[in-house]
Design an enzyme around this catalytic site. Structure first.
Site, PDB file in Angstrom:
ATOM      1  CE  LYS A  27      -1.777   1.615   4.073  1.00  0.00           C
ATOM      2  NZ  LYS A  27      -1.549   3.032   4.392  1.00  0.00           N
ATOM      3  CG  ASN A  28       2.168   2.687   3.577  1.00  0.00           C
ATOM      4  OD1 ASN A  28       1.022   3.020   3.261  1.00  0.00           O
ATOM      5  ND2 ASN A  28       2.525   2.418   4.813  1.00  0.00           N
ATOM      6  CB  CYS A 121      -5.120  10.976  11.130  1.00  0.00           C
ATOM      7  SG  CYS A 121      -3.630  10.152  11.576  1.00  0.00           S
ATOM      8  NE  ARG A 126       0.125  10.153   9.872  1.00  0.00           N
ATOM      9  CZ  ARG A 126      -0.340   9.183   9.103  1.00  0.00           C
ATOM     10  NH1 ARG A 126      -1.503   8.659   9.350  1.00  0.00           N
ATOM     11  NH2 ARG A 126       0.356   8.742   8.085  1.00  0.00           N
ATOM     12  CG  ASP A 309       2.650   1.265   9.459  1.00  0.00           C
ATOM     13  OD1 ASP A 309       2.253   2.148  10.242  1.00  0.00           O
ATOM     14  OD2 ASP A 309       2.970   1.497   8.274  1.00  0.00           O
ATOM     15  NE  ARG A 401      -7.423   4.851   5.238  1.00  0.00           N
ATOM     16  CZ  ARG A 401      -6.885   5.937   5.738  1.00  0.00           C
ATOM     17  NH1 ARG A 401      -7.281   6.380   6.896  1.00  0.00           N
ATOM     18  NH2 ARG A 401      -5.940   6.568   5.096  1.00  0.00           N
TER      19      ARG A 401
HETATM   20  N1  EPU Z   1       6.352  14.359  10.921  1.00  0.00           N
HETATM   21  C1  EPU Z   1       6.550  15.665  11.249  1.00  0.00           C
HETATM   22  N2  EPU Z   1       6.596  16.592  10.229  1.00  0.00           N
HETATM   23  C2  EPU Z   1       6.468  16.239   8.923  1.00  0.00           C
HETATM   24  C3  EPU Z   1       6.281  14.886   8.589  1.00  0.00           C
HETATM   25  C4  EPU Z   1       6.233  13.955   9.620  1.00  0.00           C
HETATM   26  O1  EPU Z   1       6.666  16.009  12.422  1.00  0.00           O
HETATM   27  O2  EPU Z   1       6.521  17.142   8.065  1.00  0.00           O
HETATM   28  C5  EPU Z   1       6.294  13.352  11.976  1.00  0.00           C
HETATM   29  C6  EPU Z   1       4.914  12.685  12.059  1.00  0.00           C
HETATM   30  O3  EPU Z   1       4.005  13.450  12.809  1.00  0.00           O
HETATM   31  C7  EPU Z   1       5.257  11.351  12.678  1.00  0.00           C
HETATM   32  C8  EPU Z   1       6.664  11.058  12.143  1.00  0.00           C
HETATM   33  O4  EPU Z   1       7.187  12.305  11.672  1.00  0.00           O
HETATM   34  O5  EPU Z   1       5.293  11.477  14.071  1.00  0.00           O
HETATM   35  C9  EPU Z   1       6.743  10.049  11.015  1.00  0.00           C
HETATM   36  O6  EPU Z   1       5.833  10.411  10.001  1.00  0.00           O
HETATM   37  P1  EPU Z   1       6.050  10.030   8.476  1.00  0.00           P
HETATM   38  O7  EPU Z   1       6.043  11.280   7.678  1.00  0.00           O
HETATM   39  O8  EPU Z   1       7.198   9.104   8.333  1.00  0.00           O
HETATM   40  O9  EPU Z   1       4.707   9.229   8.186  1.00  0.00           O
HETATM   41  P2  EPU Z   1       3.821   9.310   6.894  1.00  0.00           P
HETATM   42  O10 EPU Z   1       4.656   9.442   5.685  1.00  0.00           O
HETATM   43  O11 EPU Z   1       2.721  10.272   7.107  1.00  0.00           O
HETATM   44  C10 EPU Z   1       3.917   6.767   6.376  1.00  0.00           C
HETATM   45  C11 EPU Z   1       2.939   5.639   6.226  1.00  0.00           C
HETATM   46  C12 EPU Z   1       2.387   5.263   7.579  1.00  0.00           C
HETATM   47  C13 EPU Z   1       3.552   4.855   8.478  1.00  0.00           C
HETATM   48  C14 EPU Z   1       4.564   6.003   8.577  1.00  0.00           C
HETATM   49  C15 EPU Z   1       5.795   5.645   9.365  1.00  0.00           C
HETATM   50  C16 EPU Z   1       1.986   6.020   4.060  1.00  0.00           C
HETATM   51  C17 EPU Z   1       0.796   6.378   3.251  1.00  0.00           C
HETATM   52  N3  EPU Z   1       1.844   6.061   5.375  1.00  0.00           N
HETATM   53  O12 EPU Z   1       3.184   7.857   6.914  1.00  0.00           O
HETATM   54  O13 EPU Z   1       1.556   4.133   7.350  1.00  0.00           O
HETATM   55  O14 EPU Z   1       3.071   4.546   9.759  1.00  0.00           O
HETATM   56  O15 EPU Z   1       4.981   6.378   7.244  1.00  0.00           O
HETATM   57  O16 EPU Z   1       6.419   4.553   8.826  1.00  0.00           O
HETATM   58  O17 EPU Z   1       3.030   5.699   3.532  1.00  0.00           O
HETATM   59  C18 EPU Z   1      -0.201   2.660   7.769  1.00  0.00           C
HETATM   60  O18 EPU Z   1       0.071   2.109   6.692  1.00  0.00           O
HETATM   61  O19 EPU Z   1      -1.005   2.161   8.611  1.00  0.00           O
HETATM   62  C19 EPU Z   1       0.421   3.931   8.091  1.00  0.00           C
HETATM   63  C20 EPU Z   1      -0.051   4.760   9.019  1.00  0.00           C
END
Ligand code: EPU
Length: 428
Positions: A27-28, A121, A126, A309, A401
């Site tokens: 998915k990701n 969320c 996030r 995850d 999802r």
């Molecule tokens: N963060 C910040 N600022 C930013 C971006 C992130 O503070 O600009 C923080 C977030 O709040 C969080 C941490 O950094 O505490 C990590 O967030 P990240 O950006 O890595 O997460 P994401 O890209 O929003 C993806 C996956 C998530 C997975 C996370 C961590 C997708 C669509 N989602 O989210 O997947 O948990 O990386 O590996 O790729 C899931 O599949 O169930 C899921 C939530």
């Protein structure tokens, strides 16, 4: 296609998971590959795409922008448009935060993007500050107006961007933005997840120049344009891990094919520590349950650390371990919503801040529970498979999802799990 009904529940009975199952496409990864197609001047074909509602939402985002997109038998075919509508609207972004991933591609290709601000969320606040700061460093003019991020740049300029946290989403957005920027973009403290390497491989097939994806320094040389490409999405390590944990906690023996063992090393080490037997195939993983699951400590961290995850599924497993386990969630601050639901099934879990203290119980007992989010929903189904009696899991839209044919795959492993319509008197 993904399921249409949210008014359903899963009825789960104690069963042992045994046999082989194939991991779907990740998915990701698939979500970002679809977003990356916005950069291409001609047709893109992405194969091994899971039929889940998040993919449908990302396809809707691209269609809203004006691209022609079809999704059939696991393949997404994307035709570019000459008249893009450079916007990701609120009703789609609200359904799926990953819609933010169109910001970098639209901005670098067309010089403008308008993307609804993702709200809060279920698993934490996030932030997206690093996405926006990185693009600003690359010369974008960004303002927030009426709930939308409006980003503008005649031509993004390559720049050195340091991420405070190794964020997957920020790394991907900036990586895509860098492909058509002027000069060199360097992303330091980049996320190292396998899905980022997959995205980079796709972008390189489109003609991008990228080095270091999968390491903490990614270097992107901007090029003038990108063409179409065909790509196969990597296997879903989180889905695979969910089935493996299910096998371990139900006393079974599960082989998951179609996934790279190295992507699951973080989980396999922990399962071995808990007493399970672990083996690998060239493109697969085998886990046999321990006689007694032993209590262990788990800390989530960005890849190659233990994945957040798989943290709820691990809590489900450790709830029936011998002894007291400690789980620390370091990535998302609110990812312990599972604990109250597991306690409804008879688990003994206390949380303090980002720590969960899990005192193993002999057995769980079935009850109605609600999925608070995607991974917690899957974890509750696993708990139901290990519990005495009947467990009913509500809130299936979360599970739908991210898990393709979840109950069908579980059934193929011998699980007693049925999706049924919720009757009027049922209480979620
Ligand atoms: N963060 C910040 N600022 C930013 C971006 C992130 O503070 O600009 C923080 C977030 O709040 C969080 C941490 O950094 O505490 C990590 O967030 P990240 O950006 O890595 O997460 P994401 O890209 O929003 C993806 C996956 C998530 C997975 C996370 C961590 C997708 C669509 N989602 O989210 O997947 O948990 O990386 O590996 O790729 C899931 O599949 O169930 C899921 C939530």
């Amino acid at each position: 296609m993904a399921r249409e009904f949210a008014n359903e529940k899963l009825v789960v009975k104690k069963s042992t998971l045994t046999g082989r199952v194939r991991a779907s496409g990740a998915k990701n990864s698939a979500l970002k590959l679809i977003a990356a197609s916005l950069l291409a001047g001609s047709r893109c074909v992405i194969r091994n795409v899971p039929s889940i509602s998040d993919v449908v939402t990302m396809i809707e985002v691209l269609r809203h922008i004006g691209l022609e997109v079809s999704f059939d038998s696991g393949s997404v075919v994307i035709e570019p448009t000459s008249k893009p509508n450079l916007e990701a609207p609120y009703h789609l972004v609200q359904q799926m935060r990953a819609s933010i991933e169109v910001l970098g591609p639209l901005l670098t290709r067309y010089g403008f993007a308008r993307v609804a601000m993702p709200g809060g969320c279920n698993i934490g606040s996030r932030q997206i500050d690093m996405h926006l700061d990185g693009l600003t460093r690359m010369g974008a003019d960004i303002r927030i107006r009426q709930g939308y991020i409006e980003a503008e740049a005649d031509k993004l300029e390559g720049s050195r961007v340091y991420l405070d946290i190794a964020s997957m989403g920020a790394t991907e957005n900036l990586l895509m933005a860098g492909t058509l920027a002027k000069g060199t973009t360097i992303i330091e403290n980049a996320a190292r997840d396998p899905e980022i390497e997959d995205l980079s491989n796709f972008l390189c097939k489109m003609g991008a120049s990228i080095e270091g994806a999968g390491t903490s320094t990614i270097v992107v040389e901007g090029v003038d344009s990108l063409g179409g490409a065909e790509h196969k999405t990597i296997g879903d390590r989180i889905e695979a891990g969910t089935f493996l944990i299910g096998g371990a906690m139900s006393g079974g023996n599960v082989t998951v094919e179609g996934v790279e063992p190295v992507h699951l090393e973080n989980l396999l080490v922990k399962l071995e520590e808990a007493g399970c037997h672990v083996g690998t195939l060239p493109q697969g993983v085998i886990v046999s349950a321990a006689d007694d699951i032993q209590a262990i400590s788990v800390q989530t961290l960005p890849f190659p650390g233990f994945p957040t995850d798989l943290q709820p599924q691990m809590q489900a497993l450790l709830s029936i371990a011998k002894g007291t386990s400690f789980v620390t969630e370091n990535v998302f601050e609110s990812r312990f919503m599972i604990t109250d639901e597991l306690n409804r099934l008879g688990a003994n879990i206390k949380t303090k801040g980002n720590h969960a203290i899990i005192t193993g119980v002999k057995s769980l007992s079935g009850a109605p529970v609600s999925a608070p989010d995607l991974r917690a929903g899957a974890a509750l189904v696993l708990a139901g498979l290990a519990a005495e009696g009947v467990t009913e899991v509500y809130g299936l839209h979360h599970i739908d999802r991210g898990y393709e044919n979840f109950e069908e795959k579980l059934q193929s492993l011998g699980a007693s799990v049925r999706r049924v319509l919720i009757q009027g008197e049922d209480t979620p």
